[in-house]
Design an enzyme around this catalytic site. Structure first.
Site, mmCIF file in Angstrom:
data_model
loop_
_atom_site.group_PDB
_atom_site.id
_atom_site.type_symbol
_atom_site.label_atom_id
_atom_site.label_comp_id
_atom_site.label_asym_id
_atom_site.label_seq_id
_atom_site.Cartn_x
_atom_site.Cartn_y
_atom_site.Cartn_z
ATOM 1 N N ASP A 146 0.839 -1.211 0.000
ATOM 2 C CA ASP A 146 0.000 0.000 0.000
ATOM 3 C C ASP A 146 0.868 1.253 0.000
ATOM 4 O O ASP A 146 0.586 2.224 -0.705
ATOM 5 C CB ASP A 146 -1.010 -0.012 1.167
ATOM 6 C CG ASP A 146 -0.420 -0.505 2.485
ATOM 7 O OD1 ASP A 146 0.768 -0.878 2.517
ATOM 8 O OD2 ASP A 146 -1.162 -0.521 3.487
ATOM 9 N N ASP A 151 0.912 -7.102 -10.798
ATOM 10 C CA ASP A 151 -0.112 -6.783 -11.801
ATOM 11 C C ASP A 151 -0.622 -5.365 -11.572
ATOM 12 O O ASP A 151 -0.680 -4.543 -12.485
ATOM 13 C CB ASP A 151 -1.255 -7.809 -11.666
ATOM 14 C CG ASP A 151 -2.303 -7.665 -12.750
ATOM 15 O OD1 ASP A 151 -2.010 -7.054 -13.803
ATOM 16 O OD2 ASP A 151 -3.426 -8.167 -12.558
ATOM 17 N N ASP A 209 0.544 -1.599 -13.640
ATOM 18 C CA ASP A 209 -0.408 -0.702 -14.312
ATOM 19 C C ASP A 209 -0.266 0.720 -13.776
ATOM 20 O O ASP A 209 -0.300 1.684 -14.529
ATOM 21 C CB ASP A 209 -1.864 -1.168 -14.083
ATOM 22 C CG ASP A 209 -2.378 -2.031 -15.228
ATOM 23 O OD1 ASP A 209 -1.534 -2.696 -15.878
ATOM 24 O OD2 ASP A 209 -3.595 -2.040 -15.481
HETATM 25 C C1 IPM Z 1 -1.375 -8.487 -17.339
HETATM 26 C C2 IPM Z 1 -2.840 -8.756 -17.478
HETATM 27 C C3 IPM Z 1 -3.059 -10.233 -17.208
HETATM 28 C C4 IPM Z 1 -2.546 -10.511 -15.819
HETATM 29 C C5 IPM Z 1 -4.498 -10.688 -17.371
HETATM 30 C C6 IPM Z 1 -4.990 -10.411 -18.776
HETATM 31 C C7 IPM Z 1 -4.693 -12.125 -17.000
HETATM 32 O O1 IPM Z 1 -3.561 -7.947 -16.627
HETATM 33 O O2 IPM Z 1 -0.583 -9.077 -18.095
HETATM 34 O O3 IPM Z 1 -1.015 -7.699 -16.463
HETATM 35 O O4 IPM Z 1 -3.174 -10.166 -14.846
HETATM 36 O O5 IPM Z 1 -1.467 -11.055 -15.696
HETATM 37 MG MG MG Z 2 -2.416 -6.468 -15.671
#
Ligand code: IPM
Ligand code: MG
Length: 361
Positions: free
Chosen positions: A227, A251, A255
């Site tokens: 966090d 993940d 992002d």
């Molecule tokens: C990523 C995507 C994948 C993941 C999904 C599409 C399963 O979000 O490559 O980050 O979570 O690994």
């Molecule tokens: Mg992802």
């Protein structure tokens, strides 16, 4: 060198960005004297449409037979696409998860870099972004919550869903080793991210990472709770070199890190196993809303191909040439729509691919 590359054009903008990347790779091969053998396989929605499943055994075999795999993107609009009416294990993403597992791609490298030419796209305040940043997220990719046992049951009329999060020390050690190895070649700092104030899997993660750190006296290790890390990424991204973390945290944080650059269309990734084999794909998704319109940005896929040249083929000069071509094209002011800014020249996906191929020297 003879290079056998299996390509997964996939869904959405995938086919366009892979086509442009092939253009660039062909040019590299021509200049540096390599021979490329491309073979396409279906995965995700494209495979569902033809075979009814997101990944076939035959496709896995073809991927295994290659020296490396280059992927575009998979998946569609989750609210409107019929692919998402299928049971979860038959949806496009299940194909990608199954391929990662089948190829044992446990190490996912996601660089997040603020390019000087695109600094204006960074959504952070200038006082923060002016320091620049260049980090790499090393995400564990075949364990944890995404691969644990899961089920949905009904108990006394109440629906209950269960996901399990498991890591053994070997899984943690091998990803930690990759993280420290690469930090040693970068700025020598690993930030290991976990939730050790709550989770047992994180407490084991921390112990094993500390054991591995002893083998790398020249790399500094710090621990950070996930966090806090989410906060630090927007507060002071320049502090990070290598972020080492488990599957789900990686993940989410990758992002976030890509959004902080302001140009997700620029970010590459590599998923590696224990050997030189890897799957290379852009960090962004399939953007079905702009598919087929020749406006997608192929640069993230092209930079993923540069990672392929570097990590799977040890072709550093060729990888440098691809990265230099990207910088050159940006310097000349060419931009796809997603990174367009005043005074620059807007080009489509295919023109961007041609420009990049032309600038390979
Ligand atoms: C990523 C995507 C994948 C993941 C999904 C599409 C399963 O979000 O490559 O980050 O979570 O690994
Ligand atoms: Mg992802």
């Amino acid at each position: 060198m003879d290079l056998k590359i299996t390509c997964i054009p996939g869904d959405g903008i995938g086919p366009e960005i892979v086509a442009e990347t092939k253009k660039v790779l062909e040019r590299v091969a021509e200049i540096y004297g390599h021979k490329l053998h491309f073979e396409d396989i279906l995965m995700g929605g494209a495979s569902i449409d033809v075979h009814g499943v997101p990944l076939t055994e035959e496709a896995v075999e073809k991927a295994k037979a290659a020296d490396a795999v280059l992927m575009g993107s998979i998946g569609g609009d989750t609210t409107t696409s019929p692919w998402y009416q299928l049971p979860p294990d038959r949806r496009p993403e299940a194909g990608l998860l199954a391929l990662r597992k089948a190829l044992n791609l446990f190490a996912n490298l996601r660089p997040a870099v603020l390019y000087d030419e695109l600094a204006g796209a960074c959504p952070l305040k200038e006082e923060i972004s002016k320091a620049g940043f260049d980090m790499l997220i090393m995400r564990e990719l075949t364990g944890g919550l995404y691969f644990g046992e899961r089920k949905t049951v009904e108990e006394n009329g109440v629906r209950k869903a269960i996901d399990t999060l498991t890591y053994d020390e070997n899984e943690i050690r091998r990803i930690a080793v990759k993280g420290f190895d690469i930090a040693g070649k970068r700025r020598g700092k690993v930030t290991s991210v976990d939730k050790a104030n709550v989770l047992d899997s994180s407490r084991l993660w921390r112990k094993v990472v500390e054991e591995v750190a002893k083998e790398y006296p020249h790399v500094t290790l710090e621990h950070m709770l996930v966090d806090n890390c989410a906060m630090q990424l927007v507060k002071d991204p320049a502090q990070f070199d290598v972020i080492l973390t488990e599957n789900m945290f990686g993940d989410i944080l990758s992002d976030e890190a890509s959004m902080v650059t302001g140009s997700i269309g620029m970010l590459a990734s590599a998923s590696l196993n224990d050997s030189k084999f890897g799957l290379y794909e852009p960090s962004h998704g399939s953007a079905p809303d702009i598919a087929g319109k020749d406006v997608a940005n192929p640069i993230a896929t092209v930079l993923s191909a540069a990672m392929m040249l570097r990590y799977s083929f040890d072709l550093d000069r060729e990888a440098d040439a691809v990265e230099a071509a990207v910088k050159q094209v940006l310097k000349e002011g060419y931009r796809t729509r997603d990174i367009m800014s005043e005074g620059c020249t807007q080009v489509g996906c295919s023109e961007m691919g041609s420009l990049l191929a032309d600038r390979i020297v």
